[in-house]
Design a protein around this motif. Structure first.
Motif, PDB file in Angstrom:
ATOM      1  N   LEU A 152      19.136  36.478 -28.969  1.00 20.78           N
ATOM      2  CA  LEU A 152      18.541  37.542 -28.397  1.00 20.78           C
ATOM      3  C   LEU A 152      18.275  38.732 -29.533  1.00 20.78           C
ATOM      4  N   ARG A 153      19.104  38.654 -30.536  1.00 23.61           N
ATOM      5  CA  ARG A 153      18.921  39.623 -31.627  1.00 23.61           C
ATOM      6  C   ARG A 153      17.701  38.939 -32.706  1.00 23.61           C
ATOM      7  N   LEU A 154      17.751  37.709 -32.642  1.00 26.74           N
ATOM      8  CA  LEU A 154      16.584  37.293 -33.486  1.00 26.74           C
ATOM      9  C   LEU A 154      15.178  37.341 -32.657  1.00 26.74           C
ATOM     10  N   LEU A 155      15.148  37.382 -31.389  1.00 22.22           N
ATOM     11  CA  LEU A 155      13.961  37.627 -30.716  1.00 22.22           C
ATOM     12  C   LEU A 155      13.703  38.848 -30.621  1.00 22.22           C
ATOM     13  N   ASN A 156      14.612  39.871 -30.719  1.00 22.98           N
ATOM     14  CA  ASN A 156      14.521  41.186 -30.805  1.00 22.98           C
ATOM     15  C   ASN A 156      13.848  41.770 -32.289  1.00 22.98           C
ATOM     16  N   GLU A 157      14.332  41.214 -33.051  1.00 21.75           N
ATOM     17  CA  GLU A 157      13.754  41.390 -34.354  1.00 21.75           C
ATOM     18  C   GLU A 157      12.150  41.020 -34.581  1.00 21.75           C
ATOM     19  N   GLU A 158      11.751  39.857 -33.766  1.00 24.11           N
ATOM     20  CA  GLU A 158      10.473  39.284 -33.687  1.00 24.11           C
ATOM     21  C   GLU A 158       9.679  40.527 -32.650  1.00 24.11           C
ATOM     22  N   LEU A 159      10.427  40.898 -31.884  1.00 25.62           N
ATOM     23  CA  LEU A 159       9.677  41.877 -30.877  1.00 25.62           C
ATOM     24  C   LEU A 159       9.414  43.153 -31.691  1.00 25.62           C
ATOM     25  N   GLN A 160      10.190  43.617 -32.305  1.00 22.45           N
ATOM     26  CA  GLN A 160       9.876  44.853 -32.951  1.00 22.45           C
ATOM     27  C   GLN A 160       8.592  44.880 -33.801  1.00 22.45           C
ATOM     28  N   GLU A 161       8.458  43.518 -34.380  1.00 15.25           N
ATOM     29  CA  GLU A 161       7.202  43.568 -35.188  1.00 15.25           C
ATOM     30  C   GLU A 161       6.155  43.167 -34.621  1.00 15.25           C
ATOM     31  N   CYS A 162       6.109  43.046 -33.312  1.00 16.31           N
ATOM     32  CA  CYS A 162       5.043  42.860 -32.427  1.00 16.31           C
ATOM     33  C   CYS A 162       4.280  44.212 -32.032  1.00 16.31           C
ATOM     34  N   ASP A 163       2.720  44.235 -31.742  1.00 18.50           N
ATOM     35  CA  ASP A 163       2.238  45.259 -31.107  1.00 18.50           C
ATOM     36  C   ASP A 163       2.350  45.438 -29.723  1.00 18.50           C
ATOM     37  N   ILE A 164       3.396  45.848 -29.477  1.00 20.29           N
ATOM     38  CA  ILE A 164       3.793  46.383 -27.950  1.00 20.29           C
ATOM     39  C   ILE A 164       4.194  47.698 -27.722  1.00 20.29           C
ATOM     40  N   GLU A 165       4.153  47.997 -26.473  1.00 20.94           N
ATOM     41  CA  GLU A 165       4.424  49.407 -25.977  1.00 20.94           C
ATOM     42  C   GLU A 165       5.974  49.757 -27.033  1.00 20.94           C
ATOM     43  N   LEU A 166       5.974  50.989 -27.414  1.00 19.91           N
ATOM     44  CA  LEU A 166       7.280  51.090 -28.219  1.00 19.91           C
ATOM     45  C   LEU A 166       8.443  51.295 -27.059  1.00 19.91           C
ATOM     46  N   SER A 167       8.127  52.263 -25.946  1.00 17.05           N
ATOM     47  CA  SER A 167       9.267  52.420 -25.066  1.00 17.05           C
ATOM     48  C   SER A 167      10.115  51.005 -24.849  1.00 17.05           C
ATOM     49  N   LEU A 168       9.195  50.021 -24.420  1.00 10.78           N
ATOM     50  CA  LEU A 168       9.875  48.805 -24.047  1.00 10.78           C
ATOM     51  C   LEU A 168      10.595  48.221 -25.088  1.00 10.78           C
ATOM     52  N   LYS A 169      10.156  48.263 -26.305  1.00  5.62           N
ATOM     53  CA  LYS A 169      11.045  47.780 -27.455  1.00  5.62           C
ATOM     54  C   LYS A 169      12.006  48.524 -27.581  1.00  5.62           C
ATOM     55  N   GLN A 170      12.315  49.556 -27.573  1.00  8.02           N
ATOM     56  CA  GLN A 170      13.384  50.544 -27.613  1.00  8.02           C
ATOM     57  C   GLN A 170      14.189  50.456 -26.742  1.00  8.02           C
ATOM     58  N   GLU A 171      14.003  50.289 -25.559  1.00 12.42           N
ATOM     59  CA  GLU A 171      14.857  49.989 -24.161  1.00 12.42           C
ATOM     60  C   GLU A 171      15.587  48.449 -24.581  1.00 12.42           C
ATOM     61  N   PHE A 172      14.711  47.670 -24.761  1.00 13.56           N
ATOM     62  CA  PHE A 172      15.321  46.428 -25.129  1.00 13.56           C
ATOM     63  C   PHE A 172      16.683  46.404 -26.053  1.00 13.56           C
ATOM     64  N   SER A 173      16.133  47.062 -27.311  1.00  8.61           N
ATOM     65  CA  SER A 173      16.925  47.145 -28.278  1.00  8.61           C
ATOM     66  C   SER A 173      18.025  47.966 -27.970  1.00  8.61           C
ATOM     67  N   GLU A 174      18.183  48.881 -27.346  1.00  9.10           N
ATOM     68  CA  GLU A 174      19.304  49.713 -26.948  1.00  9.10           C
ATOM     69  C   GLU A 174      20.305  48.842 -25.817  1.00  9.10           C
ATOM     70  N   HIS A 175      19.818  48.111 -24.979  1.00  2.00           N
ATOM     71  CA  HIS A 175      20.596  47.410 -24.056  1.00  2.00           C
ATOM     72  C   HIS A 175      21.082  45.881 -24.925  1.00  2.00           C
ATOM     73  N   LEU A 176      20.445  45.472 -25.795  1.00  2.00           N
ATOM     74  CA  LEU A 176      21.137  44.430 -26.569  1.00  2.00           C
ATOM     75  C   LEU A 176      22.215  45.152 -27.259  1.00  2.00           C
ATOM     76  N   GLY A 177      21.945  46.302 -28.047  1.00  2.00           N
ATOM     77  CA  GLY A 177      22.865  46.941 -28.895  1.00  2.00           C
ATOM     78  C   GLY A 177      24.229  47.095 -27.907  1.00  2.00           C
ATOM     79  N   LYS A 178      24.195  47.547 -26.779  1.00  2.00           N
ATOM     80  CA  LYS A 178      25.246  47.797 -26.018  1.00  2.00           C
ATOM     81  C   LYS A 178      26.009  46.538 -25.511  1.00  2.00           C
ATOM     82  N   VAL A 179      25.259  45.366 -25.460  1.00  2.00           N
ATOM     83  CA  VAL A 179      26.069  44.053 -25.307  1.00  2.00           C
ATOM     84  C   VAL A 179      26.734  43.688 -26.396  1.00  2.00           C
ATOM     85  N   GLU A 180      26.062  43.757 -27.789  1.00  2.00           N
ATOM     86  CA  GLU A 180      26.841  43.523 -29.113  1.00  2.00           C
ATOM     87  C   GLU A 180      28.098  44.372 -29.206  1.00  2.00           C
TER      88      GLU A 180
END
Length: 349
Positions: A152-180
């Motif tokens: 998921l961390r690798l997928l998150n890095e690719e997600l951050q490079e994609c042109d997607i809504e900022l709030s979704l990327k930030q929320e996904f990154s925060e939840h993943l950070g909590k799990v880690e």
């Protein structure tokens, strides 16, 4: 059984009275009933048997003169020498009965205490075996989760490079950070337990860590923290398992308060002296329905159904705090359930 022993004592005294009365040396065999009474009966009933035995011996002084066929011994029984001998026999019987009673009571009490200690040891062993099984399952589960998290961390890095809504990327990154972060904390806690490594934490740091854990586990709950400023510099020596152990108790209190639709938990921290040793006391009070007497005796010591929010979490917290030199107990009050935690203090001002 008490009545049967008393009847045996009466029959034994009658038998002795027909065969020489108090001068019969076999009258000391009646002490056997006192031994049997203290082995098989509660102390109150055993004392009744002792009193009946002593009364039977006292009655031996005048009993032969009242029995048919024993009137010829009346003059001899009432002589001064025989009376002194009879009093000596009775006194010796009373002293022997008292020694036997006290000795049997002490030995029986020690035996019960040993049985109780053995039973507690068996319960602790069973609890430790269950906790060991749960710990092994948790370690395996954490190890299994670590690999998908890396993916998921690798997928998150690719997600951050994609042109997607900022709030979704930030929320996904925060939840993943909590799990880690949770996995990293578990690894650190496991390493502390394995190496028996302890750290010095101030009360202020403990409160901060607990708030962070509760913010992740129960963000909807209202917890009222009460701690005087002068106690926040108090130092507690413990490993990282201290935080989830206390957090579990607070979460249990929150779950109990949900039944009354009041998600307010009061946590009070204070400093007390127990046997001249300073201890940090933590009061966790919920607004639930309280605990019954049976629940108060079993909670934290054995596995129980967790329908009321007091299951395996209470057992793990109880065992963890015991390992760290602390104590935890539960009491029912008019306001709900009071969880009392005691922790040894390393240094304080």
């Amino acid at each position: 059984m008490c009545l049967a022993l008393c009847l045996d004592i009466v029959l034994g005294n009658l038998l002795v009275a027909f065969n020489g009365g108090i001068s019969n040396p076999f009258t000391s065999l009646l002490l056997i009933f006192i031994v049997i009474a203290f082995l098989l009966l509660p102390p109150t009933f055993a004392l009744i048997v002792v009193l009946i035995s002593i009364l039977g011996q006292v009655a031996q002084i005048g009993l032969p003169s009242l029995l048919p066929g024993q009137q010829s011994h009346t003059a001899h029984a009432l002589s001064d020498e025989m009376l002194k001998h009879a009093m000596g026999m009775v006194s010796g019987f009373v002293i022997a009965a008292a020694i036997i009673a006290l000795s049997m009571y002490y030995l029986k009490r020690q035996w019960f205490q040993s049985e109780k200690a053995l039973q507690n040891a068996r319960e602790r062993q069973l609890r430790d075996e269950q906790l060991l099984t749960i710990g092994a399952a948790a370690a395996q589960l954490t190890h299994d989760v670590a690999t998908p998290v890396q993916s998921l961390r690798l997928l998150n890095e690719e997600l951050q490079e994609c042109d997607i809504e900022l709030s979704l990327k930030q929320e996904f990154s925060e939840h993943l950070g909590k799990v880690e972060a949770s996995l990293e904390q578990w690894r650190d806690a496991a390493e502390d337990v394995r190496t028996r490594r302890q750290h010095n934490y101030t009360v202020g740091e403990i409160i901060t860590q607990l708030r962070q854990l509760l913010r992740i586990a129960r963000p909807d709950a209202q917890v009222n923290w009460q701690c005087p400023e002068r106690f926040k510099t108090t130092i507690i020596s413990a490993d990282r398992t201290l935080f989830p152990a206390i957090a579990n108790l607070v979460i249990n209190a929150i779950s109990a308060g949900e039944r009354s639709h009041q998600l307010v938990v009061s946590v009070q921290l204070n400093l007390t002296l127990v046997d001249a040793n300073p201890q940090l006391t933590i009061h966790i009070l919920d607004n639930g329905d309280g605990l019954s007497q049976a629940q108060q005796r079993k909670i934290g010591k054995s596995m129980a159904l967790s329908e009321n929010g007091m299951g395996i979490g209470a057992v793990i917290s109880h065992a963890t705090l015991e390992r760290l030199g602390g104590q935890v107990s539960w009491q029912s009050t008019s306001e709900g359930t009071l969880t009392l935690v005691l922790l040894p203090v390393t240094a304080y001002e």
